[in-house]
Design a protein around this motif. Structure first.
Motif, PDB file in Angstrom:
ATOM      1  N   PRO A   1     -19.181  -6.621  -4.666  1.00 41.67           N
ATOM      2  CA  PRO A   1     -19.182  -6.912  -6.217  1.00 41.67           C
ATOM      3  C   PRO A   1     -19.652  -5.726  -7.068  1.00 41.67           C
ATOM      4  N   ASN A   2     -19.078  -5.673  -8.344  1.00 46.27           N
ATOM      5  CA  ASN A   2     -19.172  -4.939  -9.532  1.00 46.27           C
ATOM      6  C   ASN A   2     -18.981  -3.430  -8.889  1.00 46.27           C
ATOM      7  N   SER A   3     -17.963  -3.079  -7.952  1.00 49.78           N
ATOM      8  CA  SER A   3     -17.718  -1.699  -7.929  1.00 49.78           C
ATOM      9  C   SER A   3     -17.038  -0.821  -8.897  1.00 49.78           C
ATOM     10  N   PRO A   4     -17.664   0.104  -9.553  1.00 52.41           N
ATOM     11  CA  PRO A   4     -16.999   1.067 -10.568  1.00 52.41           C
ATOM     12  C   PRO A   4     -15.492   1.713  -9.946  1.00 52.41           C
ATOM     13  N   GLY A   5     -15.536   1.873  -8.707  1.00 46.73           N
ATOM     14  CA  GLY A   5     -14.608   2.599  -8.291  1.00 46.73           C
ATOM     15  C   GLY A   5     -14.268   1.942  -7.053  1.00 46.73           C
ATOM     16  N   PRO A   6     -13.506   0.924  -6.536  1.00 47.73           N
ATOM     17  CA  PRO A   6     -13.582   0.449  -5.346  1.00 47.73           C
ATOM     18  C   PRO A   6     -12.460   0.959  -4.402  1.00 47.73           C
ATOM     19  N   PHE A   7     -12.892   0.617  -2.969  1.00 46.18           N
ATOM     20  CA  PHE A   7     -11.815   1.125  -2.042  1.00 46.18           C
ATOM     21  C   PHE A   7     -10.824   0.285  -1.600  1.00 46.18           C
ATOM     22  N   THR A   8     -10.447  -0.810  -2.455  1.00 46.38           N
ATOM     23  CA  THR A   8      -9.644  -1.769  -2.342  1.00 46.38           C
ATOM     24  C   THR A   8      -8.143  -1.536  -1.881  1.00 46.38           C
ATOM     25  N   GLN A   9      -7.862  -0.308  -2.674  1.00 45.76           N
ATOM     26  CA  GLN A   9      -6.377   0.219  -2.630  1.00 45.76           C
ATOM     27  C   GLN A   9      -6.105   0.540  -0.930  1.00 45.76           C
ATOM     28  N   PHE A  10      -7.061   0.768  -0.234  1.00 43.45           N
ATOM     29  CA  PHE A  10      -7.012   1.233   1.240  1.00 43.45           C
ATOM     30  C   PHE A  10      -6.868   0.060   2.124  1.00 43.45           C
ATOM     31  N   VAL A  11      -7.164  -0.906   1.738  1.00 40.74           N
ATOM     32  CA  VAL A  11      -7.326  -2.169   2.725  1.00 40.74           C
ATOM     33  C   VAL A  11      -6.545  -3.499   2.239  1.00 40.74           C
ATOM     34  N   ARG A  12      -5.744  -3.101   0.874  1.00 41.55           N
ATOM     35  CA  ARG A  12      -5.199  -4.543   0.316  1.00 41.55           C
ATOM     36  C   ARG A  12      -3.901  -5.018   1.059  1.00 41.55           C
ATOM     37  N   GLY A  13      -3.370  -3.995   1.633  1.00 42.62           N
ATOM     38  CA  GLY A  13      -2.091  -4.161   2.442  1.00 42.62           C
ATOM     39  C   GLY A  13      -2.247  -4.814   3.636  1.00 42.62           C
TER      40      GLY A  13
ATOM     41  N   ILE B   1      -3.872  -4.517  13.913  1.00 46.04           N
ATOM     42  CA  ILE B   1      -3.788  -4.659  12.480  1.00 46.04           C
ATOM     43  C   ILE B   1      -2.481  -4.938  11.893  1.00 46.04           C
ATOM     44  N   THR B   2      -2.188  -5.991  11.288  1.00 43.75           N
ATOM     45  CA  THR B   2      -1.088  -6.469  10.864  1.00 43.75           C
ATOM     46  C   THR B   2      -0.949  -6.292   9.257  1.00 43.75           C
ATOM     47  N   THR B   3      -0.054  -5.650   8.681  1.00 38.96           N
ATOM     48  CA  THR B   3       0.022  -5.525   7.221  1.00 38.96           C
ATOM     49  C   THR B   3       1.191  -6.254   6.590  1.00 38.96           C
ATOM     50  N   ARG B   4       1.057  -6.408   5.379  1.00 35.89           N
ATOM     51  CA  ARG B   4       2.061  -7.459   4.742  1.00 35.89           C
ATOM     52  C   ARG B   4       3.368  -6.851   4.477  1.00 35.89           C
ATOM     53  N   GLY B   5       3.538  -5.593   5.073  1.00 38.36           N
ATOM     54  CA  GLY B   5       4.755  -4.836   4.969  1.00 38.36           C
ATOM     55  C   GLY B   5       4.549  -3.696   5.578  1.00 38.36           C
ATOM     56  N   PRO B   6       5.644  -2.862   5.718  1.00 37.80           N
ATOM     57  CA  PRO B   6       5.518  -1.782   6.408  1.00 37.80           C
ATOM     58  C   PRO B   6       4.556  -0.699   5.479  1.00 37.80           C
TER      59      PRO B   6
ATOM     60  N   ILE C   1       5.438   1.964  -5.087  1.00 39.71           N
ATOM     61  CA  ILE C   1       5.356   0.738  -3.982  1.00 39.71           C
ATOM     62  C   ILE C   1       6.505   1.048  -2.891  1.00 39.71           C
ATOM     63  N   GLN C   2       7.689   1.671  -3.361  1.00 39.77           N
ATOM     64  CA  GLN C   2       8.605   1.904  -2.399  1.00 39.77           C
ATOM     65  C   GLN C   2       8.102   3.078  -1.319  1.00 39.77           C
ATOM     66  N   ALA C   3       7.420   4.164  -1.918  1.00 34.47           N
ATOM     67  CA  ALA C   3       6.912   5.233  -1.292  1.00 34.47           C
ATOM     68  C   ALA C   3       6.009   4.650  -0.206  1.00 34.47           C
ATOM     69  N   LEU C   4       4.871   3.625  -0.681  1.00 31.99           N
ATOM     70  CA  LEU C   4       3.991   3.194   0.285  1.00 31.99           C
ATOM     71  C   LEU C   4       4.364   2.349   1.326  1.00 31.99           C
ATOM     72  N   GLY C   5       5.808   1.874   1.395  1.00 28.96           N
ATOM     73  CA  GLY C   5       6.393   1.238   2.306  1.00 28.96           C
ATOM     74  C   GLY C   5       7.344   1.957   3.387  1.00 28.96           C
ATOM     75  N   THR C   6       7.414   3.275   2.916  1.00 33.09           N
ATOM     76  CA  THR C   6       8.567   3.900   3.527  1.00 33.09           C
ATOM     77  C   THR C   6       8.023   4.693   4.839  1.00 33.09           C
ATOM     78  N   VAL C   7       8.533   4.354   5.982  1.00 30.42           N
ATOM     79  CA  VAL C   7       7.899   4.736   7.421  1.00 30.42           C
ATOM     80  C   VAL C   7       8.453   6.182   7.615  1.00 30.42           C
ATOM     81  N   ASP C   8       9.565   6.727   6.986  1.00 28.77           N
ATOM     82  CA  ASP C   8      10.055   8.163   7.719  1.00 28.77           C
ATOM     83  C   ASP C   8       9.350   9.120   6.488  1.00 28.77           C
TER      84      ASP C   8
END
Length: 524
Positions: free
Chosen positions: A115-127, A141-146, A461-468
């Motif tokens: 709770p109350n994080s001023p700068g959370p790490f969530t961007q690294f685990v939300r997928g 680990i299964t991700t929501r998309g590539p 968002i497209q870049a984050l899901g691009t495998v190549d």
């Protein structure tokens, strides 16, 4: 999929282990004050560097941020949405418990729950959609998309024992939960003063060279140098630029430097129709927020003489910036040279935007966080004043900037800030600084100006899901080009990281700015 840059790091650990019998203690003066030692509370370099002494990650980064095996000895993509990580046998926590897959799963669950994080790490685990335990040393680990950057993202997440999944931040601050599997055991933390660590002789990577490491918090530049010269400390980080020549001339003092992953920049309030620290030159309120106009933001950028800042303030220990990452980092755009210093062009753009007489603006920035931060702030203020924007520079401690400059306050209109890419590639500043703020998706977590551009979001968002890799690199470059075409922020310089040591001690300089005791090597 495992990167193969681990041999050099392993060799360094083995050399350090061979010298452990003769090395006793190391004292290092840190420049920045940590805001927390809970490894999941606040994604900030001083915090992360301290945590890295005590806690391991699944994946480590070398000094140039290439991926190397950590608690995971290997990893592979089973499909576009499933990854398998194999944990190394024999890794244990400081209390002797083995590191197992369930500890990793618990750590990943804890990150978004803090709770109350001023700068959370969530961007690294939300997928992450789910974490499956195959056996004590294997997880899938299964991700929501590539999510091709999953190993990179996990290289910044500390692994804690499963029993601390629900531990409060206060339990880490007290030391009760400061049990990791890293090269040092936690002994004590005195806020604003020091962190004391003891060698973990059972560390899987080889015991560090030092029986004890003391990390002293010394924000004052002159005090850090004085401590080094007097022998009170063995090494300092952020060796002050104004004193480098004197340090070079002192016998027994060595300097270690590398180009940083950090960009210094101006952030603009592009969200509010009326912003609190802007007015007409006569002090009267303006009908609209001029910072919402890209022409005004570009005028501000054009009015900054980056070459003068680099040469005169930074003594050429920095690089003039036009993008979000310096050349050589993955996804850094080759199309963004430093903007030309053009005061006449800046005045023309202000006239076109409807501000022929300029306006008043207060720029807030830190005076204790980055090399020469207050001097840079004052220099930028003077440069903008010369093109008709009457600027007041207000420097303050970095913790105030953090507490007031982001949610829920958003108290400032323009800020001097810095961002280091803790993944070593361009998606970090793009999704952290410039993606539209969406904490549920881990986007825009440090977007203090609340900039929003749907076209930019779509590319990120497209870049984050691009495998190549090649295609992803092109998208990251394109995203930066789009952001800078709209002058989403105004880059000023890329930082150079500098350490100084005494007594024959060497250090492996790191792009991520981390000061890590195990990479100091004592003289034989």
């Amino acid at each position: 999929m495992v990167r193969t840059h681990w041999a050099a790091a392993l060799a360094a650990w083995l050399v350090a282990g061979a010298k452990a019998a003769v090395a006793q203690s190391l004292t290092v003066a840190l420049a920045a004050t940590p805001t927390a030692i809970d490894p999941h509370f606040h994604n900030l370099v001083p915090n992360n560097a301290i945590a890295a002494h005590v806690f391991d990650r699944l994946v480590h980064q070398d000094q140039r941020q290439a991926l190397t095996p950590g608690l995971a000895e290997s990893w592979r993509a089973i499909s576009e949405t499933e990854w398998e990580f194999r944990l190394r046998a024999g890794a244990t926590f400081h209390d002797g418990a083995p590191v197992e897959a369930e500890d990793v799963a618990a750590s990943l669950r804890r990150v978004p729950a803090v709770p109350n994080s001023p700068g959370p790490f969530t961007q690294f685990v939300r997928g992450i959609a789910s974490v499956g335990i195959v056996d004590p040393h294997t997880l899938r680990i299964t991700t929501r998309g590539p999510q091709p950057l999953l190993p990179t993202d996990l290289s910044v997440i500390a692994i804690i024992p499963r029993r601390f999944e629900t531990a409060a931040t206060a339990e880490f601050r007290s030391g009760a939960a400061m049990i990791g599997s890293g090269p040092f055991r936690f002994e004590s933390f005195t806020p604003g003063d020091r962190v004391v660590l003891a060698r973990n002789d059972a560390y899987w990577g080889g015991a560090p060279a030092w029986q004890r490491a003391t990390l002293r918090i010394v924000p004052n530049d002159s005090a850090r140098v004085a401590g080094l010269l007097a022998g009170d400390v063995d090494a300092i980080e952020a060796a002050p630029i104004s004193q480098l020549d004197a340090l070079r001339q002192r016998p027994g003092i060595a300097l270690f430097r590398t180009v940083s992953n950090r960009v210094m920049f101006l952030s603009f309030d592009t969200f509010r129709d009326v912003t609190p620290h802007v007015s007409a030159r006569n002090g009267q309120p303006l009908a609209a927020n001029p910072l919402k106009d890209a022409r005004v933001r570009r005028a501000i950028s054009m009015a900054i003489n980056r070459t003068a800042i680099v040469e005169r303030l930074m003594h050429n220990e920095a690089i003039a910036a036009g993008g979000l990452l310096a050349e050589g980092f993955f996804g850094a755009s080759p199309n963004l040279p430093p903007p030309a210093f053009d005061p006449d062009g800046a005045r023309r753009l202000l006239r076109e935007a409807g501000y022929p007489d300029g306006f008043r603006l207060t720029i807030h920035g830190p005076n204790d966080r980055f090399p020469n931060d207050e001097q840079i702030l004052q220099a930028v203020a003077q440069m903008l004043t010369r093109v008709g924007i009457e600027v007041r520079a207000e420097a303050m401690p970095f913790n105030i900037i953090l507490s007031q400059g982001g949610p829920p306050n958003f108290a400032f209109s323009t800020m001097l800030l810095g961002w280091g890419s803790n993944t070593g590639e361009a998606s970090s500043p793009l999704r952290g600084l410039l993606a539209t703020m969406n904490r549920d998706r881990g986007l825009g977590v440090a977007n203090r100006g609340r900039y929003s551009n749907p076209a930019l979001d779509a590319i990120i968002i497209q870049a984050l899901g691009t495998v190549d890799d090649g295609s992803r690199r092109a998208l990251l470059e394109q995203a930066q080009d789009v952001a800078m075409a709209d002058q989403a922020l105004a880059p000023i310089l890329y930082q150079v990281n500098i350490w100084a040591t005494r007594g024959g001690i060497t250090y492996v300089p790191r792009a991520d700015e981390f000061t890590l005791a195990r990479f100091f090597t004592p003289a034989q």
